[in-house]
Design a protein around this motif. Structure first.
Motif: not given
Length: 836
Positions: A270-284
């Motif tokens: 679950f923590g990995g999913v949250a960080l992965l989603v955060a990574a896309f927001s940061i990248h964008n």
């Protein structure tokens, strides 16, 4: 250069706030899950450290047939007690008797619990006894008991009350004391009813010459290892001496390798999913800000800055953002762990987590991961910024490319074909590892193809908006379609969050359907007497024998559960009379037959894995240490109710002193009323702890009821990932509004009112959200089908839940646009037109 970095950050603090929040939430989620795992491990370690009191050495049966720390072991010869007491260095030694014992409440019903329901003897040495008296006194007579406070409260019992304990025989007792486990009301959710030694021998051990073990306390100056070495020479074969610390370490190792390992993996996922989603927001965010700073990057190049320096500037920005957000996320994770602890306490996982524990390992994971995710997310935009030619400073340049490259289309197409094929092959061949590998590739393919699909999907999804909202809707559709990389970047984060939710929803729905189909397809009767799923729960086998004599009952078969070793491996077996079971269950026998009540049978899955067939000889070992070779008499397909092994009751009872049934399956006699049969069975079952008497349909539904709590926890924890994705959409829109300041001013100048501007931004957000939601639903449903089918489950997507997910995605898109839309509508016309 460092001064320039901080100037850029301070000058664009509003734009980068979204990145800070995304990293903060992602690290908060990861840290919270890690801290919760540490807390649970620390709590369990504390429980086990106190479970044996000040025991320095314990004597026990060498045979272990369970991977659980509370797994049953056979009894040993009680004569060892006298020999141990004579060993030099032994200060105290007491016999320990433990076994199944279900306490009945004031209402005469079994007090339900998730933990073991145990009975045994009260240890008279307070240093060996992990329990202490909170009220009353210790038991003296065989029918006197001490009960722990949690279950005294649950059962509404107090000192002086009369009740009964099922061992499994019904034993009338008087409560003479109430105990606590240290400062806790119980050891987790373990119900422990303590008889006197005489009572435990009579009702639990059922003999005076056998005990579960002996606990030994060392004399002053004698270490645990030394005492164990002194004790071992007086032990009989089949027994062993284990130090107190060794017992604690062994129990913790079993928990770490079993429950805790799964718990940590699930939370970490679950923590990995949250960080992965955060990574896309940061990248964008970085992609847009770097595109908006194209002329600035070109000026740096024109003034002599090299590519490495431009990358360094962006990288240092990411490091500052990541470091700041990670440090805040550590503090936030501590608070989030507190909330998770309360959540899991409400669901009664069986362990009271009193204080939060933070290990150095968790910090060493959370900090580098938070920084690394931010740096990796910013790497692509940084490299693109470094490639800006110096001449770009002298002319107008597009902020972003208008469409995806041919390379992206080709690579994405190949990845999509390979990943989808891998998932399908894994599902068809029931290869879970292959299907899981394909699932990971599918996510990669989705990320690569996002910008390719963004333009046509935005045009299709935005069509209704153009028809319903006129010019504002058409502009929203065109805005989403003209920047496919930006649209895909914002939608991908939401797509992953929705995809995971959908995947779990479909997977759990398919698992539930498989269980329901298996139970409903195998059980042909009308009524079930159900004791629940507790491993140490159940009722006496006499209940089924007495029920068979009822005039309304046409056939009945009891099923018990037990642990043993089969072919050297630990296993949970179903226990019953095969000849009776075949009358109420459709086991779909493929080899042999079940007419003989002494038949040992195995499921087809186990037979195929081990190369067995009817007539194969299999070695088994029971908890009492006895070994026996059984012949496979039947192979069956439907294992939902009896499990992978079916051991004849006649064989099993020779190795246990407490035979139990966990359920009894009932056929109503032709012509008899099902309601009358239920009433008769309910009355008959009252002395046995009043197990539930259910209809077939209620029993089938109840088999999957425990999943509801798990689904609630999953949805609650994944909401954060979706919140991060929506913040990413809001941040993208805010940056987009800033970039299009002049364009918005011109729209207002030619007659667009504030309401139309707000509507345009909102609909653009809804289009992006629908793109992400639709992609996530499709991806999640496909992967849910693949992973579920690989496990042999039918595809049964719950339509209502999926519809709710789709609706939430659309509504959330509108909510994400509230602030950007308000800012766009409030722009001053002349100032906006004059903006560069």
């Amino acid at each position: 250069m460092i001064g320039l970095v901080f100037k850029e950050l301070w000058g664009r603090k509003r734009r980068l706030a979204g990145s800070l929040i995304a990293v903060f939430l992602g690290v908060t989620f990861l840290t919270g899950t890690l801290v919760l795992g540490d807390t649970l491990a620390g709590s369990i370690d504390g429980y086990f450290s106190r479970a044996y009191g000040d025991t320095d050495v314990s004597i026990r049966n060498t045979t272990s047939v369970s991977d659980a720390p509370w797994g049953s072991r056979g009894q040993i010869d009680a004569s060892v007690l006298d020999r141990v007491r004579k060993v030099n260095g032994v200060a105290s030694a007491e016999p320990v008797i433990q076994g199944s014992g279900q306490l009945l409440g004031k209402d005469g019903k079994t007090i339900q619990s998730r933990g073991p329901r145990m009975a045994g003897n009260w240890l008279t040495d307070p240093k060996l006894n992990p329990y202490r008296l909170a009220q009353g006194r210790a038991p003296r007579a065989p029918d006197e008991v001490v009960i722990n406070k949690m279950f005294a409260d649950e059962g509404k019992l107090k000192v002086g009350d009369r009740t009964a304990v099922l061992t499994p025989d019904r034993v009338p007792v008087t409560v003479v004391g109430i105990s606590k486990f240290g400062d806790e009301d119980a050891f987790g959710e373990t119900s422990f009813t303590a008889f006197s030694l005489e009572g435990a021998r009579k009702y639990v051990a059922r003999t005076s010459d056998r005990v579960t073990g002996v606990w030994v306390r060392a004399a002053s100056g004698v270490g645990q290892g030394e005492l164990a070495a002194r004790v071992r020479p007086v032990l009989a074969p089949g027994t062993e001496a284990v130090t107190g610390q060794g017992q604690i370490d062994e129990s913790m190792s079993l928990v770490e390798d079993g429950f805790l390992r799964v718990f940590r993996i699930v939370l970490g996922a679950f923590g990995g999913v949250a960080l992965l989603v955060a990574a896309f927001s940061i990248h964008n965010t970085f992609a847009i800000t770097m595109a908006q700073r194209t002329r600035e990057s070109a000026l740096l190049r024109a003034l002599g800055a090299g590519r490495r320096q431009v990358v360094t500037v962006v990288g240092f920005e990411a490091l500052v953002i990541g470091g700041t957000a990670t440090l805040a996320g550590l503090a936030g994770g501590y608070g989030f762990a507190g909330l998770l602890r309360q959540l899991f306490t409400q669901f009664r996982i069986g362990i009271a987590m009193e204080g939060l524990v933070v290990s150095a390992t968790s910090l060493m994971i959370a900090v580098p991961v938070g920084l690394l995710v931010t740096l990796v997310a910013a790497l692509g935009p940084a490299l693109r910024a470094s490639r800006v030619p110096p001449l770009a400073a002298l002319r107008e340049v597009a902020a972003e490319t208008s469409g995806p490259s041919d390379t992206r289309v080709i690579v994405g197409g190949v990845l999509a074909a390979v990943s989808a094929g891998t998932v399908v092959l894994g599902a068809v061949n029931e290869q879970m590892a292959m299907a899981a590998a394909g699932a990971v590739l599918c996510v990669v393919a989705m990320v690569v193809l996002g910008p390719v699909a963004a333009r046509p999907v935005a045009a299709i999804v935005g069509g209704p908006a153009a028809r319903l909202r006129g010019v504002a809707g058409a502009l929203a559709r065109d805005n989403a379609a003209r920047s496919p990389q930006r649209t895909a970047g914002a939608a991908t984060a939401l797509m992953i969050g929705v995809g995971v939710v959908t995947l779990l929803t479909v997977f759990i729905g398919s698992l539930r359907a498989s269980l329901e189909d298996g139970v409903a397809g195998s059980f042909t009767g009308a009524i079930v007497v159900d004791a629940g799923g507790n491993e140490t729960g159940g009722f006496s086998t006499r209940l089924a024998a007495e029920a068979a004599a009822l005039p309304q009952v046409g056939g009945i078969a009891g099923i018990g559960k037990g642990e043993m070793r089969v072919d050297g491996r630990t296993a949970v077996a179903g226990v019953g009379d095969p000849s009776r079971l075949r009358g109420v269950l459709r086991l779909d026998v493929t080899q042999g037959g079940l007419a003989d009540p002494g038949t040992f049978a195995v499921s087809k899955k186990i037979a195929d894995d081990r190369g067995w067939r009817a007539g194969s000889r299999v070695g088994v070992q029971f908890a009492d240490g006895a070994r026996q070779t059984l012949t496979v008499g039947a192979v069956y397909k439907n294992a939902e109710l009896v499990g992978d092994y079916l051991v004849p009751r006649t064989v099993w009872n020779a190795h246990t002193r407490q035979p139990l049934d966990v359920m009894a399956l009932v056929h109503v006699k032709p012509g008899a009323s099902s309601d009358d049969a239920r009433q008769a069975l309910t009355a008959l079952a009252k002395p046995y702890g009043a197990p539930e008497v259910k209809t077939r349909d209620a029993f089938v539904t109840g088999q999957t009821a425990d999943m509801n709590g798990f689904i609630t926890v999953v949805y609650g924890m994944l909401i954060l990932a979706i919140v991060i994705a929506l913040l990413g959409i809001a941040n993208t829109l805010s940056l987009s509004v800033h970039e299009r300041t002049r364009e918005l001013g011109l729209l207002r100048a030619v007659g667009a009112n504030r309401g139309q501007i707000r509507s345009m931004v909102r609909w653009e957000s809804v289009i992006v959200a629908l793109f992400g939601t639709a992609g996530g639903l499709g991806l999640g449903a496909f992967l849910g089908w693949g992973l579920g089918t690989a496990l042999g489950n039918p595809f049964a997507p719950p339509a209502v839940q999926l519809a709710v997910i789709a609706l939430v995605g659309a509504v959330a898109g509108g909510l994400a646009a509230i602030r950007p839309a308000r800012r766009a509508a409030r722009l001053a016309i002349l100032s906006a037109i004059a903006a560069p």
